[in-house]
Design a protein around this motif. Structure first.
Motif, mmCIF file in Angstrom:
data_model
loop_
_atom_site.group_PDB
_atom_site.id
_atom_site.type_symbol
_atom_site.label_atom_id
_atom_site.label_comp_id
_atom_site.label_asym_id
_atom_site.label_seq_id
_atom_site.Cartn_x
_atom_site.Cartn_y
_atom_site.Cartn_z
ATOM 1 N N LYS A 7 0.842 -1.201 0.000
ATOM 2 C CA LYS A 7 0.000 0.000 0.000
ATOM 3 C C LYS A 7 0.879 1.253 0.000
ATOM 4 C CE LYS A 7 -4.064 2.044 2.199
ATOM 5 N NZ LYS A 7 -3.603 3.423 2.327
ATOM 6 N N LYS A 8 1.942 1.191 0.791
ATOM 7 C CA LYS A 8 2.871 2.328 0.852
ATOM 8 C C LYS A 8 3.512 2.610 -0.501
ATOM 9 C CE LYS A 8 4.257 2.364 5.576
ATOM 10 N NZ LYS A 8 4.972 1.359 6.353
ATOM 11 N N GLN A 9 3.665 1.556 -1.309
ATOM 12 C CA GLN A 9 4.234 1.724 -2.652
ATOM 13 C C GLN A 9 3.223 2.330 -3.618
ATOM 14 O OE1 GLN A 9 5.704 -2.070 -4.039
ATOM 15 N NE2 GLN A 9 7.279 -2.187 -2.458
ATOM 16 N N GLY A 10 1.996 2.473 -3.153
ATOM 17 C CA GLY A 10 0.976 3.112 -3.976
ATOM 18 C C GLY A 10 0.193 2.176 -4.886
ATOM 19 N N VAL A 11 0.335 0.851 -4.693
ATOM 20 C CA VAL A 11 -0.420 -0.062 -5.558
ATOM 21 C C VAL A 11 -1.865 -0.201 -5.058
ATOM 22 C CG1 VAL A 11 1.720 -1.343 -6.004
ATOM 23 C CG2 VAL A 11 0.059 -2.266 -4.391
ATOM 24 N N SER A 12 -2.747 -0.590 -5.949
ATOM 25 C CA SER A 12 -4.160 -0.753 -5.583
ATOM 26 C C SER A 12 -4.339 -2.005 -4.711
ATOM 27 C CB SER A 12 -5.003 -0.903 -6.848
ATOM 28 O OG SER A 12 -4.652 -2.119 -7.494
ATOM 29 N N ALA A 13 -5.472 -2.080 -4.040
ATOM 30 C CA ALA A 13 -5.767 -3.266 -3.216
ATOM 31 C C ALA A 13 -5.823 -4.511 -4.095
ATOM 32 C CB ALA A 13 -7.086 -3.082 -2.473
ATOM 33 N N GLU A 14 -6.351 -4.350 -5.320
ATOM 34 C CA GLU A 14 -6.458 -5.482 -6.259
ATOM 35 C C GLU A 14 -5.066 -6.038 -6.579
ATOM 36 O OE1 GLU A 14 -8.163 -2.681 -6.452
ATOM 37 O OE2 GLU A 14 -10.218 -3.459 -6.300
ATOM 38 N N GLU A 15 -4.149 -5.094 -6.827
ATOM 39 C CA GLU A 15 -2.796 -5.520 -7.171
ATOM 40 C C GLU A 15 -2.090 -6.113 -5.953
ATOM 41 O OE1 GLU A 15 -0.594 -2.573 -9.392
ATOM 42 O OE2 GLU A 15 1.207 -3.832 -9.314
#
Ligand SMILES: [Zn+2]
Length: 348
Positions: free
Chosen positions: A302-310
């Motif tokens: 999440k901290k890396q900015g990816v979506s929950a799906e990813e």
């Protein structure tokens, strides 16, 4: 002078009983053979596991006391709970006076409605609140229910096109199980506990002591375990299963500590809400380790900015493969979404 009102009273009473018995039997109870296998874990303490001939989903347990029976969890539908009671009658004719819901999820509390008004249904205050406030509108149950018509349609097609008689019969059973479950879900009337607790309650039945304990937030905000200190057994619902637990309404960051509280109880056998009863307490450590890593891994993504799906596809927990049923990388989407919501302060 006295006879007539008495006779009328008796007839009226018989009529009421007949009506009550009739209205109790829900749709979708038909099945072939036994719906449950009863595993006798201790004297008078049984773990009820579905055989597959009826949709029951979660396990229940029941405790036969000197004068009554206590049921812990009541499965996915009114039909499943009704059949459970029928099969319990083959073990004992003592009445079920008490039901305990370990939590509010559909596969543990959707049989509540078949119990009469004199039966105490005990659960955490949170469980009552959820069942009163349309828990069936939440994604976990909605996903389950809305998938059913498609599953039925698909099974019908497969039954029609299957040439092998054995395979056809198997599909036919699956179809019947799903259709019956769907019919019973249509009759669902959410029935919350009528007795609640927030931390602990103890029932005494002769020499039997039945403790109902809330050990902190975990699988939901209101899971309770049922602990029999004399028999050294604990019924854990989905707070601890024999494998992985659903995380859609969980607090993974608090669950680890709540499981530490479970470890402090003196027991030798766990009767879980899914999977077989077990004695290996190391399973608690394995699950705690997994949960710590799910939390860390999904938070990192999440901290890396990816979506929950990813995050759900990328989170890698495969190092727990040896201890838990994990096929490959990834976590259920509903788990990733839950952790995102908790981190954003948007979980309810
Ligand atoms: Zn469950």
């Amino acid at each position: 002078m006295m006879t007539r009102p008495v006779v009328l009273g008796v007839i009226a009473a018989m009529f009421v009983v007949a009506i009550a018995a009739q209205s109790r039997q829900p749709a979708g109870t038909s099945h072939n053979g036994k719906a449950f296998r009863f595993n006798k874990v201790k004297e008078g303490v049984y773990h009820a596991v579905g055989t597959g001939s009826l949709a029951v989903v979660g396990n229940s347990s029941f405790i036969v006391n000197d004068n009554d029976v206590i049921v812990v969890d009541d499965h996915v539908s009114p039909a499943a709970a009704w059949v459970l009671l029928e099969e319990i009658k083959e073990v004992t004719n003592k009445p079920v006076t008490t039901v305990i819901n370990t939590h509010f999820h559909f596969d543990h509390a959707h049989g509540n409605q078949i119990f009469g008004p004199t039966v105490q249904i005990i659960g955490h205050e949170f469980t009552r609140r959820m069942l009163l406030n349309n828990s069936t509108g939440m994604p976990l149950y909605q996903n389950y229910l809305t998938a059913m018509p498609g599953q039925i349609e698909d099974l019908r097609k497969r039954v029609a096109s299957e040439a092998d008689p054995a395979a056809k019969a198997k599909l036919q059973t699956q179809l019947q199980v799903t259709e019956n479950n769907y019919a019973s879900q249509k009759e669902l009337k959410l029935t919350p506990p009528n007795v609640t607790l927030t931390t602990q309650m103890t029932l005494y039945r002769g020499s039997r002591e039945i403790q109902i304990r809330y050990l902190g937030r975990g699988h939901t905000a209101g899971d309770v375990v049922v602990y029999l200190p004399n028999e050294k057994v604990v019924m854990t619902g989905d707070f601890l299963t024999s494998g992985l637990s659903n995380m859609s309404d969980s607090y993974p960051d608090e669950w680890v500590a709540s499981l530490d509280a479970l470890k402090k109880l003196d027991f030798d056998t766990v009767m879980p809400g899914h999977g077989e009863a077990f004695t290996d307490k190391a399973k608690i450590d394995y699950f705690q380790a997994y949960m710590r890593d799910v939390w860390t891994e999904v938070s990192r993504l999440k901290k890396q900015g990816v979506s929950a799906e990813e995050a759900a596809t990328r989170a890698d927990l495969t190092k727990h493969k040896g201890q838990l049923p994990i096929q490959g990388p990834g976590v259920p989407l509903i788990a990733a979404q839950r952790i995102y919501a908790l981190l954003d302060g948007k979980a309810n």
